[in-house]
Design a protein around this motif. Sequence first.
Motif, PDB file in Angstrom:
ATOM      1  N   LEU A  86      13.774  26.576  34.852  1.00  0.00           N
ATOM      2  CA  LEU A  86      14.444  25.313  34.555  1.00  0.00           C
ATOM      3  C   LEU A  86      13.410  24.205  34.348  1.00  0.00           C
ATOM      4  N   THR A  87      13.598  23.400  33.292  1.00  0.00           N
ATOM      5  CA  THR A  87      12.698  22.267  33.047  1.00  0.00           C
ATOM      6  C   THR A  87      13.265  21.006  33.698  1.00  0.00           C
ATOM      7  N   SER A  88      12.485  19.933  33.669  1.00  0.00           N
ATOM      8  CA  SER A  88      12.970  18.659  34.230  1.00  0.00           C
ATOM      9  C   SER A  88      14.204  18.174  33.480  1.00  0.00           C
ATOM     10  N   VAL A  89      14.183  18.357  32.157  1.00  0.00           N
ATOM     11  CA  VAL A  89      15.354  17.976  31.351  1.00  0.00           C
ATOM     12  C   VAL A  89      16.566  18.807  31.777  1.00  0.00           C
ATOM     13  N   GLY A  90      16.345  20.078  32.025  1.00  0.00           N
ATOM     14  CA  GLY A  90      17.433  20.954  32.449  1.00  0.00           C
ATOM     15  C   GLY A  90      17.982  20.567  33.805  1.00  0.00           C
ATOM     16  N   LYS A  91      17.101  20.163  34.695  1.00  0.00           N
ATOM     17  CA  LYS A  91      17.541  19.740  36.031  1.00  0.00           C
ATOM     18  C   LYS A  91      18.419  18.493  35.932  1.00  0.00           C
ATOM     19  N   GLU A  92      17.983  17.553  35.108  1.00  0.00           N
ATOM     20  CA  GLU A  92      18.765  16.326  34.945  1.00  0.00           C
ATOM     21  C   GLU A  92      20.121  16.630  34.315  1.00  0.00           C
ATOM     22  N   ARG A  93      20.125  17.517  33.312  1.00  0.00           N
ATOM     23  CA  ARG A  93      21.365  17.866  32.635  1.00  0.00           C
ATOM     24  C   ARG A  93      22.393  18.431  33.633  1.00  0.00           C
ATOM     25  N   MET A  94      21.934  19.313  34.512  1.00  0.00           N
ATOM     26  CA  MET A  94      22.863  19.953  35.433  1.00  0.00           C
ATOM     27  C   MET A  94      23.381  18.983  36.492  1.00  0.00           C
ATOM     28  N   PHE A  95      22.545  18.080  36.924  1.00  0.00           N
ATOM     29  CA  PHE A  95      22.983  17.063  37.884  1.00  0.00           C
ATOM     30  C   PHE A  95      24.047  16.170  37.248  1.00  0.00           C
ATOM     31  N   ILE A  96      23.812  15.769  36.004  1.00  0.00           N
ATOM     32  CA  ILE A  96      24.774  14.937  35.272  1.00  0.00           C
ATOM     33  C   ILE A  96      26.078  15.699  35.043  1.00  0.00           C
ATOM     34  N   LEU A  97      25.968  17.001  34.790  1.00  0.00           N
ATOM     35  CA  LEU A  97      27.161  17.822  34.598  1.00  0.00           C
ATOM     36  C   LEU A  97      28.033  17.799  35.851  1.00  0.00           C
ATOM     37  N   GLY A  98      27.393  17.920  37.009  1.00  0.00           N
ATOM     38  CA  GLY A  98      28.139  17.853  38.262  1.00  0.00           C
ATOM     39  C   GLY A  98      28.801  16.503  38.455  1.00  0.00           C
ATOM     40  N   GLU A  99      28.087  15.426  38.109  1.00  0.00           N
ATOM     41  CA  GLU A  99      28.662  14.076  38.201  1.00  0.00           C
ATOM     42  C   GLU A  99      29.891  13.943  37.299  1.00  0.00           C
ATOM     43  N   PHE A 100      29.795  14.527  36.101  1.00  0.00           N
ATOM     44  CA  PHE A 100      30.921  14.447  35.176  1.00  0.00           C
ATOM     45  C   PHE A 100      32.165  15.111  35.761  1.00  0.00           C
ATOM     46  N   PHE A 101      32.004  16.295  36.315  1.00  0.00           N
ATOM     47  CA  PHE A 101      33.157  16.993  36.886  1.00  0.00           C
ATOM     48  C   PHE A 101      33.789  16.179  38.012  1.00  0.00           C
ATOM     49  N   ALA A 102      32.951  15.558  38.839  1.00  0.00           N
ATOM     50  CA  ALA A 102      33.485  14.742  39.940  1.00  0.00           C
ATOM     51  C   ALA A 102      34.267  13.551  39.402  1.00  0.00           C
ATOM     52  N   ARG A 103      33.780  12.911  38.350  1.00  0.00           N
ATOM     53  CA  ARG A 103      34.482  11.775  37.744  1.00  0.00           C
ATOM     54  C   ARG A 103      35.776  12.225  37.082  1.00  0.00           C
ATOM     55  N   TYR A 104      35.670  13.300  36.329  1.00  0.00           N
ATOM     56  CA  TYR A 104      36.815  13.767  35.547  1.00  0.00           C
ATOM     57  C   TYR A 104      37.981  14.158  36.447  1.00  0.00           C
ATOM     58  N   TYR A 105      37.688  14.813  37.547  1.00  0.00           N
ATOM     59  CA  TYR A 105      38.755  15.292  38.423  1.00  0.00           C
ATOM     60  C   TYR A 105      39.153  14.291  39.504  1.00  0.00           C
ATOM     61  N   GLY A 106      38.414  13.224  39.626  1.00  0.00           N
ATOM     62  CA  GLY A 106      38.832  12.087  40.437  1.00  0.00           C
ATOM     63  C   GLY A 106      39.438  12.429  41.778  1.00  0.00           C
ATOM     64  N   ASP A 107      40.714  12.041  41.978  1.00  0.00           N
ATOM     65  CA  ASP A 107      41.350  12.200  43.282  1.00  0.00           C
ATOM     66  C   ASP A 107      41.646  13.658  43.632  1.00  0.00           C
ATOM     67  N   PHE A 108      41.563  14.562  42.655  1.00  0.00           N
ATOM     68  CA  PHE A 108      41.737  15.981  42.970  1.00  0.00           C
ATOM     69  C   PHE A 108      40.482  16.568  43.614  1.00  0.00           C
ATOM     70  N   TRP A 109      39.344  15.958  43.316  1.00  0.00           N
ATOM     71  CA  TRP A 109      38.054  16.539  43.715  1.00  0.00           C
ATOM     72  C   TRP A 109      37.925  16.583  45.237  1.00  0.00           C
ATOM     73  N   PRO A 110      37.473  17.697  45.799  1.00  0.00           N
ATOM     74  CA  PRO A 110      37.385  17.837  47.255  1.00  0.00           C
ATOM     75  C   PRO A 110      36.450  16.803  47.890  1.00  0.00           C
ATOM     76  N   ASP A 111      36.838  16.331  49.068  1.00  0.00           N
ATOM     77  CA  ASP A 111      35.934  15.507  49.867  1.00  0.00           C
ATOM     78  C   ASP A 111      35.452  16.324  51.073  1.00  0.00           C
ATOM     79  N   ASN A 112      35.667  17.631  50.968  1.00  0.00           N
ATOM     80  CA  ASN A 112      35.272  18.566  52.017  1.00  0.00           C
ATOM     81  C   ASN A 112      34.493  19.701  51.348  1.00  0.00           C
TER      82      ASN A 112
END
Length: 431
Positions: A86-112
């Motif tokens: 994994l490159t630095s660009v790849g690491k950033e991409r995957m972190f952003i991908l996780g952020e997107f899923f958390a935003r997209y699913y909003g109140d459904f997203w687990p807090d546990n």
Amino acid sequence: MVNLQRSSLNVQLIKINLISSLLLIHLLIFSHAGQLINSYKDNVPAGYRLWSVAIAHRHGDRTPVRSFPTDTYRDPTFWPDGWGQLTSVGKERMFILGEFFARYYGDFWPDNIREFYAQSSDADRCLESAYLVLAGAFRPTGPWVWSENLNWVPIAVHTVPRPRDKLLNPSVYCPNAEKEFKSIRQSVEYQDCEKKYSKLYPMLSFVTGEKIKSMEKALMIYGTLKCEKENNLTLPLWATDLVLENLKEMHNLKYHFRYLTKPVQRIRTGPFFKDLSSRFSPEADFDRKKSYSSLKPKKWLLFSNLLSQRSKSTRSSTASNLDRKKVFFYSTHDSMIAAILSSLKSFDKQNPDYGASVIFELYRSNQNENQQLISVYYLKDSYSENLIKLKLPFCQQSTVCEFTTFMEYISTLIPKNWYKECGETMKQSDW
């Protein structure tokens, strides 16, 4: 007078352009912040609620997996992280991908964190991608905060050694899969493609120092060049736009042929769909594997009956207490994403990009717990944050599929005995 009118008009145009630019910047900023991104709620069928989500994603940007004799960058010093990492660009991409899923699913997203389940191919780039997606997807609050200096909490990622991983490694040893692909290579469609690109093979052999006599061999060269270009390295003069375009065309056809037939799809994606069906089955409201492991047969039967009785009236309230998983992550390779799409009859003959994700959403009726629907989405470009709703042919081209119809179809992809169907002589206990 005319000049004054023109001057006034120019001023007005400048103001309009300035306002338009400011509005565009405003939209881009707030879109990136997640305020203009569509919510999962826009896609939930009327009278239903989102119940579970399963996400299979490709790893992030990586270094080349291999080189070739004349490659300027074949020396390992050009790749201090190593081959296929994994490159630095790849690491950033995957972190952003996780952020997107958390935003997209909003109140459904687990807090546990116990409501997440993550499994990864046992390749460094996939494991690291899994941890980065989870880091972006879950920011600890309340009891999950363990450090004032680090806004992160570890979430377990499960894996299996690659030679044994039939779930997320579609290149795991399987004699019958290779026999089937050999038959595919003899097909008219495949041979026509070989004929089309064969004129490139002598030139590629000369400039690379490799003996290239097939598309499969040529694709290895393209993979290396693609990674070098992504890492801002200068490509050799022979790698013209025309050559790269031809190699890209071959690259996009690679997985079309690899997973073209039902026998290959069963072997390469059957274990994945078997796992998915177990996660989405009504019984998966409870972490049965964990609960049953300590129960003797008679107690197991009593516990099973108890769960069955509770599920009729208090399934939702008891599920969280018994550690129900809501979100399932699978970190894997482009080949696996292509295989899944091919099995769903939805592959577009375009090689899945870094971070490309296939997302399965399970919905439950508000009136009848046993009435369920499934939708499948494809995040083709992870940066676009644009989920493409797949029209499933086995669901009459609908983007919403009856649970039973979906399960009936994927059951045709699940071998009763994977090892036997694979032609593998070793038993599972021998691994």
